[in-house]
Design a protein around this motif. Sequence first.
Motif, PDB file in Angstrom:
ATOM      1  N   GLU A 570       0.805  -1.215   0.000  1.00 34.09           N
ATOM      2  CA  GLU A 570       0.000   0.000   0.000  1.00 34.09           C
ATOM      3  C   GLU A 570       0.842   1.269   0.000  1.00 34.09           C
ATOM      4  OE1 GLU A 570      -2.538  -0.384   3.376  1.00 34.09           O
ATOM      5  OE2 GLU A 570      -3.793  -1.940   2.458  1.00 34.09           O
ATOM      6  N   ASN A 571       2.000   1.208   0.627  1.00 34.75           N
ATOM      7  CA  ASN A 571       2.835   2.413   0.724  1.00 34.75           C
ATOM      8  C   ASN A 571       4.302   2.001   0.765  1.00 34.75           C
ATOM      9  OD1 ASN A 571       3.633   5.072   1.051  1.00 34.75           O
ATOM     10  ND2 ASN A 571       3.272   5.078   3.268  1.00 34.75           N
ATOM     11  N   PRO A 572       4.819   1.483  -0.356  1.00 35.55           N
ATOM     12  CA  PRO A 572       6.182   0.937  -0.359  1.00 35.55           C
ATOM     13  C   PRO A 572       7.243   2.001  -0.086  1.00 35.55           C
ATOM     14  CG  PRO A 572       5.328   1.112  -2.593  1.00 35.55           C
ATOM     15  CD  PRO A 572       4.181   1.384  -1.677  1.00 35.55           C
ATOM     16  N   VAL A 573       8.292   1.560   0.583  1.00 33.64           N
ATOM     17  CA  VAL A 573       9.421   2.422   0.898  1.00 33.64           C
ATOM     18  C   VAL A 573      10.525   2.176  -0.123  1.00 33.64           C
ATOM     19  CG1 VAL A 573      11.134   3.030   2.637  1.00 33.64           C
ATOM     20  CG2 VAL A 573       8.836   2.303   3.343  1.00 33.64           C
ATOM     21  N   GLY A 574      11.114   3.254  -0.636  1.00 34.34           N
ATOM     22  CA  GLY A 574      12.258   3.115  -1.527  1.00 34.34           C
ATOM     23  C   GLY A 574      11.895   2.615  -2.911  1.00 34.34           C
ATOM     24  N   LYS A 575      12.930   2.307  -3.652  1.00 35.50           N
ATOM     25  CA  LYS A 575      12.778   1.857  -5.034  1.00 35.50           C
ATOM     26  C   LYS A 575      13.443   0.495  -5.219  1.00 35.50           C
ATOM     27  CE  LYS A 575      12.852   6.621  -6.796  1.00 35.50           C
ATOM     28  NZ  LYS A 575      13.519   7.582  -7.708  1.00 35.50           N
ATOM     29  N   ASN A 576      13.159  -0.104  -6.355  1.00 37.83           N
ATOM     30  CA  ASN A 576      13.814  -1.360  -6.765  1.00 37.83           C
ATOM     31  C   ASN A 576      13.474  -2.546  -5.874  1.00 37.83           C
ATOM     32  OD1 ASN A 576      15.187   0.086  -8.842  1.00 37.83           O
ATOM     33  ND2 ASN A 576      16.723   0.728  -7.337  1.00 37.83           N
ATOM     34  N   ASN A 577      12.328  -2.525  -5.229  1.00 40.01           N
ATOM     35  CA  ASN A 577      11.917  -3.702  -4.476  1.00 40.01           C
ATOM     36  C   ASN A 577      11.652  -4.839  -5.463  1.00 40.01           C
ATOM     37  OD1 ASN A 577      11.974  -2.192  -2.066  1.00 40.01           O
ATOM     38  ND2 ASN A 577       9.896  -1.456  -2.442  1.00 40.01           N
ATOM     39  N   GLU A 578      12.291  -5.971  -5.246  1.00 35.84           N
ATOM     40  CA  GLU A 578      12.259  -7.050  -6.231  1.00 35.84           C
ATOM     41  C   GLU A 578      10.953  -7.845  -6.210  1.00 35.84           C
ATOM     42  OE1 GLU A 578      15.606  -9.630  -5.969  1.00 35.84           O
ATOM     43  OE2 GLU A 578      17.074  -8.003  -5.946  1.00 35.84           O
ATOM     44  N   TYR A 579      10.256  -7.837  -5.134  1.00 38.43           N
ATOM     45  CA  TYR A 579       9.149  -8.764  -4.933  1.00 38.43           C
ATOM     46  C   TYR A 579       7.800  -8.065  -5.108  1.00 38.43           C
ATOM     47  CZ  TYR A 579       9.010  -6.488  -0.367  1.00 38.43           C
ATOM     48  OH  TYR A 579       8.924  -5.551   0.633  1.00 38.43           O
ATOM     49  N   ASP A 580       6.772  -8.867  -5.336  1.00 33.01           N
ATOM     50  CA  ASP A 580       5.385  -8.405  -5.383  1.00 33.01           C
ATOM     51  C   ASP A 580       4.756  -8.705  -4.020  1.00 33.01           C
ATOM     52  OD1 ASP A 580       2.573  -8.344  -5.603  1.00 33.01           O
ATOM     53  OD2 ASP A 580       2.638  -8.807  -7.739  1.00 33.01           O
ATOM     54  N   PRO A 581       4.466  -7.676  -3.219  1.00 30.20           N
ATOM     55  CA  PRO A 581       3.942  -7.933  -1.865  1.00 30.20           C
ATOM     56  C   PRO A 581       2.641  -8.726  -1.854  1.00 30.20           C
ATOM     57  CG  PRO A 581       4.602  -5.640  -2.103  1.00 30.20           C
ATOM     58  CD  PRO A 581       4.636  -6.239  -3.479  1.00 30.20           C
ATOM     59  N   GLY A 582       1.801  -8.518  -2.868  1.00 26.96           N
ATOM     60  CA  GLY A 582       0.544  -9.242  -2.920  1.00 26.96           C
ATOM     61  C   GLY A 582       0.740 -10.733  -3.112  1.00 26.96           C
ATOM     62  N   ARG A 583       1.641 -11.113  -4.004  1.00 30.46           N
ATOM     63  CA  ARG A 583       1.899 -12.533  -4.232  1.00 30.46           C
ATOM     64  C   ARG A 583       2.607 -13.141  -3.020  1.00 30.46           C
ATOM     65  NH1 ARG A 583       4.566 -13.708  -9.964  1.00 30.46           N
ATOM     66  NH2 ARG A 583       3.995 -15.836  -9.347  1.00 30.46           N
ATOM     67  N   TYR A 584       3.508 -12.380  -2.421  1.00 29.20           N
ATOM     68  CA  TYR A 584       4.214 -12.852  -1.220  1.00 29.20           C
ATOM     69  C   TYR A 584       3.195 -13.142  -0.111  1.00 29.20           C
ATOM     70  CZ  TYR A 584       8.586 -13.081   1.527  1.00 29.20           C
ATOM     71  OH  TYR A 584       9.676 -13.492   2.262  1.00 29.20           O
ATOM     72  N   ALA A 585       2.273 -12.186   0.097  1.00 28.76           N
ATOM     73  CA  ALA A 585       1.245 -12.385   1.125  1.00 28.76           C
ATOM     74  C   ALA A 585       0.342 -13.564   0.770  1.00 28.76           C
ATOM     75  CB  ALA A 585       0.416 -11.115   1.284  1.00 28.76           C
ATOM     76  N   GLY A 586       0.113 -13.762  -0.512  1.00 30.51           N
ATOM     77  CA  GLY A 586      -0.772 -14.836  -0.947  1.00 30.51           C
ATOM     78  C   GLY A 586      -0.318 -16.213  -0.508  1.00 30.51           C
ATOM     79  N   VAL A 587       1.005 -16.479  -0.573  1.00 30.71           N
ATOM     80  CA  VAL A 587       1.466 -17.806  -0.153  1.00 30.71           C
ATOM     81  C   VAL A 587       1.346 -17.966   1.356  1.00 30.71           C
ATOM     82  CG1 VAL A 587       2.988 -18.211  -2.133  1.00 30.71           C
ATOM     83  CG2 VAL A 587       3.910 -17.083  -0.106  1.00 30.71           C
ATOM     84  N   LEU A 588       1.548 -16.880   2.098  1.00 29.40           N
ATOM     85  CA  LEU A 588       1.403 -16.969   3.550  1.00 29.40           C
ATOM     86  C   LEU A 588      -0.054 -17.199   3.945  1.00 29.40           C
ATOM     87  CD1 LEU A 588       3.899 -14.210   4.707  1.00 29.40           C
ATOM     88  CD2 LEU A 588       3.927 -16.609   5.440  1.00 29.40           C
ATOM     89  N   GLU A 589      -0.963 -16.540   3.250  1.00 30.80           N
ATOM     90  CA  GLU A 589      -2.387 -16.727   3.552  1.00 30.80           C
ATOM     91  C   GLU A 589      -2.845 -18.144   3.201  1.00 30.80           C
ATOM     92  OE1 GLU A 589      -3.792 -13.496   1.251  1.00 30.80           O
ATOM     93  OE2 GLU A 589      -3.640 -12.033   2.889  1.00 30.80           O
ATOM     94  N   LEU A 590      -2.380 -18.643   2.057  1.00 29.85           N
ATOM     95  CA  LEU A 590      -2.718 -20.014   1.679  1.00 29.85           C
ATOM     96  C   LEU A 590      -2.133 -21.006   2.672  1.00 29.85           C
ATOM     97  CD1 LEU A 590      -3.939 -22.011  -0.392  1.00 29.85           C
ATOM     98  CD2 LEU A 590      -1.758 -21.887  -1.635  1.00 29.85           C
TER      99      LEU A 590
END
Length: 750
Positions: A570-590
């Motif tokens: 929702e409010n990423p810090v900095g630039k060049n973050n390699e990952y997609d937070p939504g997909r990352y959260a998706g595996v944890l939720e599953l």
Amino acid sequence: MNNSKTTYNRRSFLKASALSGGGLLLTVTWLSGFRSADKMEALNLTEQWTEINGYIHITADNKIKLICPNPEFGQNVMTSLPMILAEELDTDWKNVSVEMGPHDNTKLGAQFTGGSNSVRMYWKPLRQAGATARQMLREAAAQTWNVPVSEVTTKAGRLSHPNGKSATYGEFAGKAATIPVPKDIPLKSPKDFTIVRKPTKNVEGTKIVTGKPLFGLDYRTEGMLIAMIQHPPAFGMKLKSFDSAEALKMPGIKDVFSIQLYADGFEQAGFDTRTFNNLLVVVGASTWEVMNARKKLVVQWEAAGDVKDTMAGRDGKREVVVPGALESSGSQMSQMQEYAKRPAQLLRKDGDPEAAFKNAAQVIERTYNAPFLAHNTMEPMNFFAHVTDEKALLVGPLQAPGWIEPTLTKLLGLPADKIEIQMTRMGGGFGRRAYGHYLSEAALISKKVKAPVKLIYTREDDMTYGIYRPMYTATYRAALDAEKNLIAFHVKGGGIPEHPIHANRFPAGAVDNYLAEGWQIPSNITIGAFRAPRSNFNAAAEQSFLDEVAEAAGKDPIEFRLQLLKRAKENPVGKNNEYDPGRYAGVLELLREKSNWNKPGNEKYNRGVAAYFCHNSYAAHVVDMVTRDGQPYVERVFSAMDCGIVVNPDAARNMVQGAVVDGIGNAFYGALTHKDGVAQQNNFHNYRMIRNNEAPKSVEVHFVENDIDPTGLGEPPFPPVFGAVANALYKNKGKRFYNQPFQPEIEKAM
């Protein structure tokens, strides 16, 4: 339908139509520049093709064959890649077969198996190849039946028209080869897949279980000799002199000699890593005879001193000095601890971490350590070579034929089109077989003895040679405010001879004040890519540390990670973050759902969780640990993966399960140590591997369902296993473990 636009002309897309019995042969590429490539003659095709990567051969009897470009080492690409092709071709899977192609960098590209890239790399090209072939077959049928092509349909390898006419693909293959190649190819929507996403058995499964000769060690040819190399006993030593008189008296021995692998000033490419340059070689009629003869050698070794290597690179060649010290694990650890106190290379900085730590209500600091690891592929290094003045044939297991070919041209003085490399199935790779020194050694030995030779490493040769996973350390710090919120994060990591830090991965982007630093110490102990390079350590340390921070913050470990990922989305810090937070959260939720996290029924287990992103994919595990006879065991594991579209669920599930077992074994037992340059482990009697009774009873694998193009799977499940084991072990033993492998630490604590 999804449209895939191409610009192939007929000559570049297909060059032959007069195949045996009438057929169609197609190839697809994303590369430009075409020339003749004689190496494909090994496939016994009637005419040559000028494009690269996957080949489709449709015969008159309706058989479809794919020439697989990528070497196979268990990831099942020889099933998954033809599944992609067959899907768009709309054929019957039982009519599809696959063969391993020889190396041909003109037609098949680099043919690199590694980096979890095989399916990801070939997903679109093979779909295009299948869809294009299908369209050309439809047009051939439409012309023959004198009907609009839009009215010709396909299903399971047959062409049909509402007027009742029907034919197999094979019946129109010859005519299809005369059809101009279409420029806009409609691809299937994932919802229409009938082959992809269906569990499919390994096409080589029967050959494997019946012991067919698939591997490099199986390869035989008339007049073939066996060669072995006597390596120095320690890193930092080299050959001084030898007496071979007694060895030459042994039965079956043909020759004993020394050769130099790379001449002085040889410009090494990135994967030309070698540990020892002056080789002492024994050649004989059989493996047993050569092994016995090696024992009769009288050899004197001497200190190698500092060695200067010339390395190729994007910015031109550079010289690297390899230190000559005889290193020991204890002194290496002391040196790493000293280096960790020094200023390091800044890798990323967000906000004002120094001020945040200074003003924090609580600071948590932990240091994690891990040793060198050996790849220990079940099939040790080996390669066959037959080199003459005119040409060279090389056959065996390797991951990157395209990377070794330029090296061979320089070493052998032969042009690339006179060097034929054939790939066998690999008995494991994990990155080790991306380094082709053993192939170069075999080639030079064959050239020297003027005979076909198979070079074989024993297990001891292989384990003590080097090209290990590096030795790592990392210190993590977290700052919490008075409300237990994470306000700063700092990681400073180093290693021998490289640092492990991926500065732009989670939790970068989720914390206002973030600092990542790295440092490294040169060494003569050679290293190489090891299943999920660097990530395999990062995930262990980072995910263990995040659990400690979550505990200090009074939060559930999964919920703590999800809150950070929500911030990053929702409010990423900095630039060049390699990952997609939504997909990352998706595996944890599953994972939380499938493992019944924090729900009744799991009281008997000590549960640990970890998640990680690498190779464009997302993995998370819950490890359930129990105590048996006073020893902690992982009894079951729940795994969640997001790797996009799963081509073959059977193979994908097996890869995750294998990664889990491999990770558990390395976390508990994996370690390779040195004393005065000598590897202290040289075979499985003292290099501990996980055993059958120590493997989990179940590994339940779940995949996030989406229509994203496939990403990596061979490596991503591996790194978070270490962290999940560490976090479960904390629950089991009531204390944290910071040094890998864990088993010696457990025994100390008992």
